[in-house]
Design a protein around this motif. Structure first.
Motif, PDB file in Angstrom:
ATOM      1  N   ARG A  21      32.014  38.508  22.226  1.00 12.06           N
ATOM      2  CA  ARG A  21      32.774  39.554  22.924  1.00 12.06           C
ATOM      3  C   ARG A  21      31.829  40.560  23.575  1.00 12.06           C
ATOM      4  O   ARG A  21      32.064  41.020  24.698  1.00 12.06           O
ATOM      5  N   ILE A  22      30.785  40.932  22.868  1.00 18.22           N
ATOM      6  CA  ILE A  22      29.845  41.917  23.398  1.00 18.22           C
ATOM      7  C   ILE A  22      28.975  41.304  24.485  1.00 18.22           C
ATOM      8  O   ILE A  22      28.709  41.926  25.518  1.00 18.22           O
ATOM      9  N   LEU A  23      28.545  40.063  24.293  1.00 12.16           N
ATOM     10  CA  LEU A  23      27.763  39.394  25.333  1.00 12.16           C
ATOM     11  C   LEU A  23      28.559  39.282  26.627  1.00 12.16           C
ATOM     12  O   LEU A  23      28.023  39.480  27.725  1.00 12.16           O
ATOM     13  N   ARG A  24      29.839  38.958  26.500  1.00 10.01           N
ATOM     14  CA  ARG A  24      30.674  38.854  27.704  1.00 10.01           C
ATOM     15  C   ARG A  24      30.858  40.220  28.368  1.00 10.01           C
ATOM     16  O   ARG A  24      30.910  40.326  29.597  1.00 10.01           O
ATOM     17  N   ALA A  25      30.960  41.270  27.549  1.00 10.26           N
ATOM     18  CA  ALA A  25      31.108  42.611  28.118  1.00 10.26           C
ATOM     19  C   ALA A  25      29.854  43.023  28.885  1.00 10.26           C
ATOM     20  O   ALA A  25      29.938  43.623  29.963  1.00 10.26           O
ATOM     21  N   ILE A  26      28.691  42.713  28.325  1.00 11.91           N
ATOM     22  CA  ILE A  26      27.429  43.046  28.995  1.00 11.91           C
ATOM     23  C   ILE A  26      27.283  42.272  30.299  1.00 11.91           C
ATOM     24  O   ILE A  26      26.730  42.783  31.292  1.00 11.91           O
ATOM     25  N   ASN A  27      27.811  41.063  30.325  1.00 13.33           N
ATOM     26  CA  ASN A  27      27.657  40.169  31.482  1.00 13.33           C
ATOM     27  C   ASN A  27      28.687  40.498  32.561  1.00 13.33           C
ATOM     28  O   ASN A  27      29.490  39.664  32.972  1.00 13.33           O
ATOM     29  N   ARG A  28      28.662  41.744  33.009  1.00 13.07           N
ATOM     30  CA  ARG A  28      29.523  42.201  34.097  1.00 13.07           C
ATOM     31  C   ARG A  28      28.651  42.776  35.200  1.00 13.07           C
ATOM     32  O   ARG A  28      27.514  43.201  34.941  1.00 13.07           O
ATOM     33  N   PRO A  29      29.166  42.808  36.423  1.00 13.04           N
ATOM     34  CA  PRO A  29      28.375  43.413  37.496  1.00 13.04           C
ATOM     35  C   PRO A  29      28.047  44.875  37.191  1.00 13.04           C
ATOM     36  O   PRO A  29      28.887  45.620  36.686  1.00 13.04           O
ATOM     37  N   THR A  30      26.850  45.279  37.490  1.00 12.49           N
ATOM     38  CA  THR A  30      26.449  46.672  37.310  1.00 12.49           C
ATOM     39  C   THR A  30      27.177  47.544  38.321  1.00 12.49           C
ATOM     40  O   THR A  30      27.330  47.171  39.485  1.00 12.49           O
ATOM     41  N   ILE A  31      27.632  48.709  37.855  1.00 13.96           N
ATOM     42  CA  ILE A  31      28.344  49.623  38.749  1.00 13.96           C
ATOM     43  C   ILE A  31      27.488  50.856  39.011  1.00 13.96           C
ATOM     44  O   ILE A  31      26.449  51.076  38.385  1.00 13.96           O
ATOM     45  N   ASP A  32      27.947  51.671  39.947  1.00 12.88           N
ATOM     46  CA  ASP A  32      27.252  52.898  40.322  1.00 12.88           C
ATOM     47  C   ASP A  32      27.277  53.877  39.146  1.00 12.88           C
ATOM     48  O   ASP A  32      28.347  54.327  38.712  1.00 12.88           O
ATOM     49  N   HIS A  33      26.098  54.239  38.647  1.00  9.11           N
ATOM     50  CA  HIS A  33      26.048  55.146  37.498  1.00  9.11           C
ATOM     51  C   HIS A  33      26.267  56.602  37.897  1.00  9.11           C
ATOM     52  O   HIS A  33      26.142  57.500  37.049  1.00  9.11           O
ATOM     53  N   ARG A  34      26.612  56.833  39.157  1.00  6.89           N
ATOM     54  CA  ARG A  34      27.027  58.166  39.604  1.00  6.89           C
ATOM     55  C   ARG A  34      28.478  58.167  40.071  1.00  6.89           C
ATOM     56  O   ARG A  34      28.970  59.170  40.591  1.00  6.89           O
ATOM     57  N   GLY A  35      29.162  57.042  39.884  1.00  9.07           N
ATOM     58  CA  GLY A  35      30.525  56.934  40.377  1.00  9.07           C
ATOM     59  C   GLY A  35      31.572  57.260  39.329  1.00  9.07           C
ATOM     60  O   GLY A  35      31.284  57.352  38.129  1.00  9.07           O
ATOM     61  N   PRO A  36      32.836  57.411  39.767  1.00  7.28           N
ATOM     62  CA  PRO A  36      33.908  57.828  38.844  1.00  7.28           C
ATOM     63  C   PRO A  36      34.214  56.807  37.749  1.00  7.28           C
ATOM     64  O   PRO A  36      34.546  57.195  36.623  1.00  7.28           O
ATOM     65  N   GLU A  37      34.102  55.511  38.045  1.00  4.05           N
ATOM     66  CA  GLU A  37      34.375  54.506  37.024  1.00  4.05           C
ATOM     67  C   GLU A  37      33.384  54.618  35.871  1.00  4.05           C
ATOM     68  O   GLU A  37      33.756  54.530  34.691  1.00  4.05           O
TER      69      GLU A  37
END
Length: 400
Positions: A21-37
């Motif tokens: 579960r954690i490996l799958r969560a980490i394996n997501r596209p990186t998002i803007d670390h200054r954005g609202p999400e």
């Protein structure tokens, strides 16, 4: 090492097995670390961490190993030349003490035999003698990863209170957080140090400080140099869900998933699961006729067991044979117990059958290495596990 069918057994006391579960969560596209999400993600994580730490106080997250959190605890609260009282419970307590000296602090290091936890009476005596209150902090490991010995933090706090001493209490929970009962607010802990790669079930790369109001006040006058580790900048940015520098974005995805998994299982269930596995392991060790390194039952670790081998038998050779023949990694002895012990990790995403496989590998390895022992350790553990009550929801599969 020859190729082996089946999976590798990673039974060191951290880094631990990372659930799917954690490996799958980490394996997501990186998002803007200054954005609202990202801001929403971090605010959710910081609130969840308070539940995991059992604190109402702020928790800060650093992109670092636990060693970084050690340094952050010291440099944010202390000034050059300040005295710190520390306790020699094993290799990691020794390393934290060395770091304090390198930072320009004066360390009173209470000696220990590596088979007992921090002595509350010795702490009280040192503090009671410090009538000028030159000691500014007491730093203790809750669970010494090199020895499998847990210190009684509640008793340390009581000793400090009896001495009527104002020193800060700093506690390393790197190998106990989210695995063993820990109550920082109840026990009056001012700075809790933690890492991601053990009970939190993540790969290495995140570390934590949980900070009391008293520690925050101390940070306003602390003079040790700091930049990367500064709490004030971190806390200011965290209010809106951001960091003063680039965070480990994908590890934070995994941290949110880890928090969800821990809260789904329930911390009390997790503690009970770890207690059961530790007791089953100790029963196996005793049935083999070997010694658990920890001598005081009140100080047994629930996350790892250090096994002391007979004289003239090399624990590292046993580990080598177990790795080569059975594809299982055990923890090495460190420092004063180098070559004398091996460490069995039983923490994190771990269930009864995984423990049984681990103990089978150890028993086969002891025989292969020619270590004198009595057979039946696995049987003793199985008997305990089958009669000690139903497994809590912690027996979930990591693929769930």
């Amino acid at each position: 090492m020859p190729a082996n069918a089946g999976r590798h057994f990673l039974q060191i006391p951290g880094p631990t097995n990372v659930p799917d579960r954690i490996l799958r969560a980490i394996n997501r596209p990186t998002i803007d670390h200054r954005g609202p999400e990202f801001g929403r993600l971090v605010l959710e994580i910081l609130q969840g961490l308070k539940q995991v730490f059992k604190t109402a106080n702020p928790v800060v997250v650093f992109p670092a190993s636990g060693t970084g959190a050690w340094e952050a605890a010291l440099v944010n609260t202390l000034s050059p030349g300040d005295q710190v009282l520390m306790c020699e419970t094993g290799q990691f307590a020794t390393l934290w003490q060395r770091m304090a000296g390198k930072l320009g602090l004066k360390v009173d290091f209470i000696p220990g035999d590596w088979r007992h936890g921090a002595d509350p009476d010795a702490v009280e005596a040192r503090l009671a003698a410090d009538r000028a209150h030159k000691i500014k902090a007491v730093a203790v490991l809750h669970n010494e990863t090199s020895t499998g010995v847990a210190s009684r933090i509640g008793a340390i706090r009581q000793a400090m209170d009896r001495a009527r001493h104002p020193a800060l209490l700093m506690v390393d929970t790197i190998s106990s957080l989210a695995s063993m009962d820990y109550r920082p607010d109840e026990w009056g802990v001012d700075v809790t140090v933690a890492g991601a790669q053990k009970g939190l079930m993540l790969p290495p790369g995140l570390s934590f400080n949980a900070i009391s109001e008293k520690a925050l006040q101390a940070s306003k006058t602390a003079k040790l140099a700091k930049a990367y580790w500064a709490w004030d900048e971190m806390l200011a940015h965290n209010k809106s869900g951001f960091f003063p520098y680039t965070p480990a974005t994908n590890l934070l995805y995994g941290l949110r998933e880890a928090i969800d998994m821990l809260l789904e299982e329930g911390l009390e269930n997790i503690f009970a699961r770890h207690d059961r596995h530790a007791e089953a392991t100790r029963r196996a060790v005793r049935a083999w006729g070997l010694e658990v390194l920890c001598l005081n039952p009140e100080e047994y670790s629930s996350t790892l067991t250090a096994v002391l081998l007979p004289a003239n038998h090399d624990a590292d050779n046993v580990r080598k044979i177990i790795l080569e023949r059975f594809n299982m990694s055990l923890g090495a002895g460190l420092g004063k117990v180098l070559g004398k012990v091996f460490r069995i990790g039983h923490l994190g995403d771990f269930n009864d059958l995984m423990l049984c496989g681990t103990l089978c590998g150890v028993e086969m390895g002891l025989e292969s290495a020619g270590v004198p022992f009595s057979k039946g350790g696995v049987a003793a553990a199985l008997s305990y596990l089958s009669t000690a009550g139903q497994v809590q929801s912690g027996a979930r599969l990591s693929v769930a």
